[in-house]
Design a protein around this motif. Structure first.
Motif, PDB file in Angstrom:
ATOM      1  N   MET C  32       0.646  -1.168   0.089  1.00  0.00           N
ATOM      2  CA  MET C  32      -0.006   0.010   0.042  1.00  0.00           C
ATOM      3  C   MET C  32       0.805   1.259  -0.187  1.00  0.00           C
ATOM      4  O   MET C  32       1.580   1.569   0.824  1.00  0.00           O
ATOM      5  N   ALA C  33       0.776   2.111  -0.987  1.00  0.00           N
ATOM      6  CA  ALA C  33       1.596   3.016  -1.270  1.00  0.00           C
ATOM      7  C   ALA C  33       0.973   4.460  -0.738  1.00  0.00           C
ATOM      8  O   ALA C  33       1.407   5.535  -0.471  1.00  0.00           O
ATOM      9  N   SER C  34      -0.596   4.528  -1.042  1.00  0.00           N
ATOM     10  CA  SER C  34      -1.026   5.751  -0.584  1.00  0.00           C
ATOM     11  C   SER C  34      -2.555   5.582  -0.737  1.00  0.00           C
ATOM     12  O   SER C  34      -3.115   4.480  -1.380  1.00  0.00           O
ATOM     13  N   VAL C  42      -3.600   3.258  -3.911  1.00  0.00           N
ATOM     14  CA  VAL C  42      -2.394   2.952  -4.851  1.00  0.00           C
ATOM     15  C   VAL C  42      -1.635   1.783  -4.181  1.00  0.00           C
ATOM     16  O   VAL C  42      -1.150   1.697  -3.052  1.00  0.00           O
TER      17      VAL C  42
ATOM     18  N   MET D   1       8.665   2.203  -1.646  1.00  0.00           N
ATOM     19  CA  MET D   1       7.235   2.937  -1.477  1.00  0.00           C
ATOM     20  C   MET D   1       7.191   4.179  -1.690  1.00  0.00           C
ATOM     21  O   MET D   1       8.003   5.110  -1.063  1.00  0.00           O
ATOM     22  N   THR D   2       6.205   4.832  -2.564  1.00  0.00           N
ATOM     23  CA  THR D   2       6.122   6.242  -2.668  1.00  0.00           C
ATOM     24  C   THR D   2       5.180   6.639  -1.574  1.00  0.00           C
ATOM     25  O   THR D   2       4.454   5.963  -1.036  1.00  0.00           O
TER      26      THR D   2
END
Lengths: 74, 74, 74, 74, 74, 74, 74
Positions: C32-34, C42, D1-2
């Protein structure tokens, strides 16, 4: 024929038995304990029905109003 | 019969086991950890059920409120 | 049992692996990035699952929140 | 991860190829030409896919955001 | 690749032939005569398609925007 | 090709025969007597169709706008 | 042809028999006792129909407006 508004029927049903037909075909029956403006409804001694027969007993349950097709006091 | 409002049942269910019936027929059971005004619900020790049997264990999960058909504390 | 609000679980899941069950039965898993307030999410290194097996690798993906049934950090 | 917000992924995808999974199971792939806040998306050189194969070529198309399940840049 | 906003494609399609894929799988094709912000669309010389073949001729028709999956000018 | 807005077609259809395709595949045909901004429509001398044949006569009917897929004056 | 607005038909139907087609294919018939702006409707002496035959008698019922496909006074 009465001229009561639709939500009046919910108030009159408090404490009595109601049948709820939900989207997707599920039917539940129980004693109507409370409701709100979204037609969310709490049943007590609730039972899930299948072809009019009791499929399982569910005790207390909160049914989301937007899943309700119709409510029929009995 | 109580006269509590529907959301009161969510508050009373915190920390206890609840059964959630979701749209599409999926059922999950777990310990109710939190909820919000959209009826989004966090379960802990959650299990996905199939015909009343545990299909898989899911641990912690967040269920979107708009997918919930009914919630039944057990 | 925690008393955190439902969205807290999303924040805690950032950077970790999550399982998403979507409407229509599709399941995806990824890092889970965002996320945002609509529960749009995302995932990175995302995989579409079928019966628990990897069906295909999708890399980065944006999942619309209104298609999510549940989210489970793993 | 961003830690980018979900919509950042749309901006980053402009001009590149994206895969869109739509409600009802349809999948389309094309070059992402534009999007708006409703996640309405314009694809160019779009193709409708079936089981990963090109079913037909559709050229330019506007996909309504509320039909999108997920978007994956490739 | 253009950088036009999604609705620009509707404006550019006025007077030309468009293919509309609707929810439930119906497809219609016709000359785009007008649209509004809800993506309601009027087609003239409209035809309902089935597997790419003309199923019936419908003349002028108004398609509700919320039933549209995608629009493709041809 | 006209440049009228989508709702103009409803006004022009008053008093004439229209075909309505509804979600779920039902089609009805009748004389358009009135409409409102939600695209709720009253038909008179309405008939429900099946495969283009009259299935039953329904007289006057009010169709909810959010169930309409398309409207075609004939 | 009248030029009444769609909701006028509901007012004119009070006290008379109406047929309601609901989403999912269920049909009910009964005496229209009340309605509100959401098209929620109370029927009395209501019956659920199947293929035009009475399937079961339901007495008084409240039908949620957002489940209604069409209403036809008879």
């Amino acid at each position: 024929m009465t001229e009561k508004r639709p939500f009046d029927i919910l108030n009159g049903a408090l404490g009595g038995s109601v049948l709820l037909k939900l989207k997707g075909g599920v039917e539940v029956r129980g004693t109507m304990a409370s409701y709100d403006v979204h037609m969310n409804i709490v049943l007590e001694n609730a039972e899930q029905l299948e072809d009019g027969e009791v499929k399982r007993k569910l005790g207390t349950m909160l049914v989301r109003g937007d899943n309700i097709v119709f409510i029929s006091p009995s």
